[in-house]
Design a protein around this motif. Structure first.
Motif, PDB file in Angstrom:
ATOM      1  N   HIS A   7      -8.546   5.401   2.123  1.00 20.37           N
ATOM      2  CA  HIS A   7      -9.043   6.749   2.372  1.00 20.37           C
ATOM      3  C   HIS A   7      -9.414   7.402   1.046  1.00 20.37           C
ATOM      4  CE1 HIS A   7      -9.403  10.907   3.644  1.00 20.37           C
ATOM      5  NE2 HIS A   7      -9.707  10.377   4.814  1.00 20.37           N
ATOM      6  N   TYR A   8     -10.560   8.075   1.017  1.00 24.72           N
ATOM      7  CA  TYR A   8     -11.066   8.582  -0.274  1.00 24.72           C
ATOM      8  C   TYR A   8     -10.147   9.622  -0.916  1.00 24.72           C
ATOM      9  CZ  TYR A   8     -12.636  13.013   1.835  1.00 24.72           C
ATOM     10  OH  TYR A   8     -12.666  14.223   2.449  1.00 24.72           O
ATOM     11  N   ARG A   9      -9.292  10.258  -0.102  1.00 23.98           N
ATOM     12  CA  ARG A   9      -8.423  11.276  -0.704  1.00 23.98           C
ATOM     13  C   ARG A   9      -7.072  10.716  -1.145  1.00 23.98           C
ATOM     14  NH1 ARG A   9      -6.915  15.831   2.229  1.00 23.98           N
ATOM     15  NH2 ARG A   9      -7.740  15.180   4.247  1.00 23.98           N
ATOM     16  N   THR A  10      -6.868   9.410  -0.958  1.00 26.58           N
ATOM     17  CA  THR A  10      -5.639   8.807  -1.481  1.00 26.58           C
ATOM     18  C   THR A  10      -6.010   7.908  -2.657  1.00 26.58           C
ATOM     19  OG1 THR A  10      -5.802   6.930   0.012  1.00 26.58           O
ATOM     20  CG2 THR A  10      -4.507   8.798   0.774  1.00 26.58           C
ATOM     21  N   GLY A  11      -5.056   7.756  -3.577  1.00 18.68           N
ATOM     22  CA  GLY A  11      -5.312   6.896  -4.723  1.00 18.68           C
ATOM     23  C   GLY A  11      -5.595   5.476  -4.246  1.00 18.68           C
ATOM     24  N   LEU A  12      -6.484   4.801  -4.942  1.00 14.12           N
ATOM     25  CA  LEU A  12      -6.794   3.413  -4.585  1.00 14.12           C
ATOM     26  C   LEU A  12      -6.216   2.511  -5.649  1.00 14.12           C
ATOM     27  CD1 LEU A  12      -8.339   1.073  -3.162  1.00 14.12           C
ATOM     28  CD2 LEU A  12     -10.342   1.737  -4.466  1.00 14.12           C
ATOM     29  N   ASN A  13      -5.369   1.588  -5.219  1.00 12.24           N
ATOM     30  CA  ASN A  13      -4.854   0.617  -6.178  1.00 12.24           C
ATOM     31  C   ASN A  13      -5.707  -0.641  -6.094  1.00 12.24           C
ATOM     32  OD1 ASN A  13      -3.319  -0.664  -8.089  1.00 12.24           O
ATOM     33  ND2 ASN A  13      -1.767  -1.330  -6.625  1.00 12.24           N
ATOM     34  N   PHE A  14      -6.462  -0.878  -7.141  1.00 14.08           N
ATOM     35  CA  PHE A  14      -7.395  -2.003  -7.157  1.00 14.08           C
ATOM     36  C   PHE A  14      -6.662  -3.214  -7.723  1.00 14.08           C
ATOM     37  CE2 PHE A  14     -11.000  -4.521  -8.330  1.00 14.08           C
ATOM     38  CZ  PHE A  14     -11.995  -4.144  -7.449  1.00 14.08           C
ATOM     39  N   ALA A  15      -6.505  -4.246  -6.895  1.00 15.13           N
ATOM     40  CA  ALA A  15      -5.793  -5.442  -7.355  1.00 15.13           C
ATOM     41  C   ALA A  15      -6.638  -6.659  -7.034  1.00 15.13           C
ATOM     42  CB  ALA A  15      -4.440  -5.542  -6.649  1.00 15.13           C
ATOM     43  N   ALA A  46     -10.139  10.631  -4.794  1.00 20.01           N
ATOM     44  CA  ALA A  46      -8.963  10.473  -5.658  1.00 20.01           C
ATOM     45  C   ALA A  46      -9.184   9.364  -6.681  1.00 20.01           C
ATOM     46  CB  ALA A  46      -7.742  10.174  -4.796  1.00 20.01           C
ATOM     47  N   HIS A  47      -8.191   9.198  -7.551  1.00 23.53           N
ATOM     48  CA  HIS A  47      -8.269   8.230  -8.647  1.00 23.53           C
ATOM     49  C   HIS A  47      -8.216   6.785  -8.180  1.00 23.53           C
ATOM     50  CE1 HIS A  47      -8.055  10.974 -11.970  1.00 23.53           C
ATOM     51  NE2 HIS A  47      -7.103  11.650 -11.360  1.00 23.53           N
ATOM     52  N   LEU A  48      -8.596   5.925  -9.074  1.00 22.28           N
ATOM     53  CA  LEU A  48      -8.431   4.486  -8.860  1.00 22.28           C
ATOM     54  C   LEU A  48      -7.483   3.984  -9.936  1.00 22.28           C
ATOM     55  CD1 LEU A  48     -11.037   1.792  -8.174  1.00 22.28           C
ATOM     56  CD2 LEU A  48      -9.913   1.715 -10.369  1.00 22.28           C
ATOM     57  N   LYS A  49      -6.535   3.153  -9.510  1.00 20.07           N
ATOM     58  CA  LYS A  49      -5.663   2.485 -10.473  1.00 20.07           C
ATOM     59  C   LYS A  49      -5.905   0.987 -10.368  1.00 20.07           C
ATOM     60  CE  LYS A  49      -1.898   5.753 -10.805  1.00 20.07           C
ATOM     61  NZ  LYS A  49      -0.475   5.999 -10.575  1.00 20.07           N
ATOM     62  N   VAL A  50      -5.587   0.272 -11.425  1.00 24.92           N
ATOM     63  CA  VAL A  50      -5.730  -1.181 -11.382  1.00 24.92           C
ATOM     64  C   VAL A  50      -4.339  -1.783 -11.527  1.00 24.92           C
ATOM     65  CG1 VAL A  50      -6.709  -3.216 -12.502  1.00 24.92           C
ATOM     66  CG2 VAL A  50      -8.081  -1.140 -12.294  1.00 24.92           C
ATOM     67  N   ASN A  51      -3.958  -2.589 -10.563  1.00 23.76           N
ATOM     68  CA  ASN A  51      -2.621  -3.187 -10.522  1.00 23.76           C
ATOM     69  C   ASN A  51      -1.526  -2.141 -10.738  1.00 23.76           C
ATOM     70  OD1 ASN A  51      -3.714  -5.750 -10.088  1.00 23.76           O
ATOM     71  ND2 ASN A  51      -4.007  -6.041 -12.288  1.00 23.76           N
ATOM     72  N   GLY A  52      -1.724  -0.990 -10.125  1.00 30.02           N
ATOM     73  CA  GLY A  52      -0.700   0.049 -10.161  1.00 30.02           C
ATOM     74  C   GLY A  52      -0.696   0.907 -11.406  1.00 30.02           C
ATOM     75  N   GLU A  53      -1.604   0.629 -12.343  1.00 28.31           N
ATOM     76  CA  GLU A  53      -1.607   1.424 -13.576  1.00 28.31           C
ATOM     77  C   GLU A  53      -2.952   2.082 -13.800  1.00 28.31           C
ATOM     78  OE1 GLU A  53       0.012  -0.273 -17.141  1.00 28.31           O
ATOM     79  OE2 GLU A  53       1.137  -1.711 -15.908  1.00 28.31           O
ATOM     80  N   LYS A  54      -2.899   3.173 -14.544  1.00 33.46           N
ATOM     81  CA  LYS A  54      -4.131   3.867 -14.906  1.00 33.46           C
ATOM     82  C   LYS A  54      -5.003   2.894 -15.705  1.00 33.46           C
ATOM     83  CE  LYS A  54      -5.575   8.321 -16.663  1.00 33.46           C
ATOM     84  NZ  LYS A  54      -6.406   8.457 -17.728  1.00 33.46           N
ATOM     85  N   MET A  55      -6.284   2.867 -15.359  1.00 34.53           N
ATOM     86  CA  MET A  55      -7.177   1.932 -16.034  1.00 34.53           C
ATOM     87  C   MET A  55      -7.439   2.409 -17.465  1.00 34.53           C
ATOM     88  SD  MET A  55     -10.704   0.389 -14.547  1.00 34.53           S
ATOM     89  CE  MET A  55     -11.654   1.874 -14.563  1.00 34.53           C
ATOM     90  N   SER A  56      -7.203   1.516 -18.423  1.00 36.64           N
ATOM     91  CA  SER A  56      -7.509   1.882 -19.806  1.00 36.64           C
ATOM     92  C   SER A  56      -7.775   0.622 -20.600  1.00 36.64           C
ATOM     93  CB  SER A  56      -6.351   2.660 -20.433  1.00 36.64           C
ATOM     94  OG  SER A  56      -5.287   1.774 -20.723  1.00 36.64           O
ATOM     95  N   LYS A  57      -8.599   0.774 -21.621  1.00 36.76           N
ATOM     96  CA  LYS A  57      -8.953  -0.397 -22.429  1.00 36.76           C
ATOM     97  C   LYS A  57      -7.713  -0.960 -23.121  1.00 36.76           C
ATOM     98  CE  LYS A  57     -13.836   0.205 -22.879  1.00 36.76           C
ATOM     99  NZ  LYS A  57     -14.850   1.111 -23.357  1.00 36.76           N
ATOM    100  N   SER A  58      -6.828  -0.058 -23.582  1.00 39.18           N
ATOM    101  CA  SER A  58      -5.664  -0.537 -24.325  1.00 39.18           C
ATOM    102  C   SER A  58      -4.696  -1.305 -23.430  1.00 39.18           C
ATOM    103  CB  SER A  58      -4.955   0.635 -25.012  1.00 39.18           C
ATOM    104  OG  SER A  58      -4.615   1.604 -24.049  1.00 39.18           O
ATOM    105  N   ALA A  59      -4.645  -0.943 -22.128  1.00 40.50           N
ATOM    106  CA  ALA A  59      -3.739  -1.658 -21.219  1.00 40.50           C
ATOM    107  C   ALA A  59      -4.338  -2.985 -20.747  1.00 40.50           C
ATOM    108  CB  ALA A  59      -3.409  -0.776 -20.013  1.00 40.50           C
ATOM    109  N   GLY A  60      -5.596  -3.231 -21.113  1.00 40.05           N
ATOM    110  CA  GLY A  60      -6.235  -4.499 -20.731  1.00 40.05           C
ATOM    111  C   GLY A  60      -6.573  -4.568 -19.249  1.00 40.05           C
TER     112      GLY A  60
END
Ligand code: ZN
Length: 473
Positions: A300-308, A260-274
């Motif tokens: 778990h690999y099938r759940t989203g990972l929130n990277f903080a 599944a996807h990875l998010k950073v601090n609860g948000e989709k990772m993107s350059k514009s969001a810093g």
């Protein structure tokens, strides 16, 4: 060992189709930039997967492709005014350095797309002969999706009854049937010097054909396991199946796994969001590959990972707890003596290992596996006096063997040099080396001058009997 198969949407046994070896294909990086931590979530998931296969006594043959020709690599090379191979080499090298920092076991084969153009042309030719591909007026060759009845089986989309779905995607496509995808792209001016001759004129392969051609070359026409990030599932993996199965008439892959996807601090990772981070960005901030790996695999690999960042701080503390416990048993450097394996461990330690094995074999339940590891830490600490007092070394060594056995999968305990808290950059290391030389020569003025220079760059040096230690200020 049980895993969730995206194709059947069921948890199934994973056992080799042939012999004792699992043949695994993993979609690799497009080498036009440094890989980001979302990419590394997929690569560390695949690393854990191959480690669990081996933990269970099976062999693994993993192939990971390097996409070194596509729109992005060509654009990058042409903008930089360098040859495509020179441009991609920088990022290929960086990719392998990054994998090492994360203690990812190397795959058995890393085929680069540009080294396999003849295999791709041969596969396209086969599809032309079978009547499932055509050359359009723009010179490109496309796969005729309607000629492959199984199209949509991985994504579980019934294309015959989903015309709207096709129309939605229409904007992205430039060919007679909206779902058709390029097998061979005709040369365009923006490609510059990049191109290969083919029966359909000068051009380059499409991205999807690369994976079908190279996976079948190294793993056979039917193989065990294919993985990737969830965003690869459609259309990339669906297209891989269509190309391979239309060409061979055989099932392509038995089991498909997607993380599944990875998010950073609860948000989709993107350059514009810093909140976009490469591995290198995090290491610059003072985190280690070991801590980053810990966070990446501990969901778990099938759940989203929130990277903080708080998770990285927690990882540091958790790892310190494990280290302190392992240290009591003699530490990481102790070699395993004969007859002191995990099988000889006290019952409480063997129970932890059983729980650990059950967790990893239950569709790679790594959070549960970590729980078993921390149970082992707790129990070891509780039994530490009796372990230390035991007259022979067997108890100590056997408990250490249980840690080792768990770390065959996790790869976070016996991490070698990566244990130091901070990676020292090459230019600082050069100053440290010069300072060590100056001190050897008793040139104290030069030693002090270098210390100040190192301090000005943000690093603090301390001297002890063992030599210099350097930390970020
Ligand atoms: Zn692929």
């Amino acid at each position: 060992m049980k895993v969730y198969n995206s194709l059947t949407r069921r948890v199934e046994d994973l056992s080799p189709l042939e012999g004792n070896e699992i043949r695994l294909y993993t979609c690799g990086p497009t080498v036009y930039n440094f890989a980001h931590i979302g990419n590394f979530r997929a690569y560390t998931f695949e690393d854990v997967l191959r480690r669990v296969v081996q933990f269970n006594g099976m062999k693994i043959r993993q192939v990971m492709n390097l996409t070194d020709v596509d729109d992005k690599t060509i654009r990058g090379a042409n903008a930089a005014g360098v040859a495509l191979t020179d441009y991609t080499k920088t990022y290929k090298d960086a990719f392998f350095e990054d994998l090492k920092k994360l203690n990812v076991q190397p795959a058995e084969v890393y085929p680069a797309a540009t080294d396999h153009i003849p295999e791709m042309i041969a596969l396209v030719q086969k599809l032309m002969e079978k009547g499932v591909a055509y050359q359009s007026e723009d010179g490109s060759v496309y796969f005729k999706v309607r000629e492959f009845p199984g199209y949509g089986k991985l994504a579980h989309i019934d294309f015959d009854n989903q015309r709207t779905g096709l129309r939605c995607a229409a904007d992205e496509y430039d060919k007679e049937n909206v779902g058709d995808f390029a097998l061979w792209k005709a040369w365009e001016e923006s490609d510059g010097p990049v191109g290969w001759d083919s029966p359909w004129g000068r051009g380059r392969p499409g991205w999807h054909i690369e994976c079908s051609a190279m996976s079948m070359k190294y793993l056979g026409e039917t193989f065990d396991l294919h993985t990737g990030g969830i965003d690869n599932l459609f259309p990339h993996h669906e297209n891989e199946i269509a190309q391979a199965e239309a060409a061979t008439g055989k099932p392509f892959v038995k089991t498909w796994m997607h993380c599944a996807h990875l998010k950073v601090n609860g948000e989709k990772m993107s350059k514009s969001a810093g909140n976009f981070f490469t591995l290198r960005d995090l290491i610059e901030k003072g985190y280690t590959g070991r801590e980053i790996r810990y966070v990446l695999i501990n969901a778990h690999y099938r759940t989203g990972l929130n990277f903080a960042f708080s998770a990285l701080e927690d990882a540091r503390k958790s790892l310190a707890r494990i280290d302190a416990c392992v240290e009591q048993l003699g530490g990481c450097k102790v070699e395993k003596p004969e007859g002191c394996g995990a099988d000889n461990a006290p019952e409480w330690a063997r129970k932890c290992l059983e729980d650990f094995a059950a967790a990893v074999n239950d569709d790679l339940n790594i959070p549960s596996a970590f729980a078993a590891l921390f149970d082992l830490v707790r129990q070891t600490n509780a039994h530490v006096e009796e372990i230390k007092q035991s007259s022979n070394q067997t108890v100590k060594q056997s408990v250490l063997s249980v840690f080792r056995r768990m770390d065959e999968v996790l790869g976070v305990i016996f991490f070698g040099n990566e244990k130091k808290a901070v990676e020292i950059p090459a230019e600082i290391q050069a100053l440290l080396d010069a300072r060590a030389e100056a001190r050897k020569a008793k040139n104290w003025a030069e030693s002090d001058r270098l210390r100040d220079e190192i301090a000005a760059a943000g690093w603090a040096v301390k001297d002890s009997k063992e030599g210099q230690t350097c930390t970020r200020k």
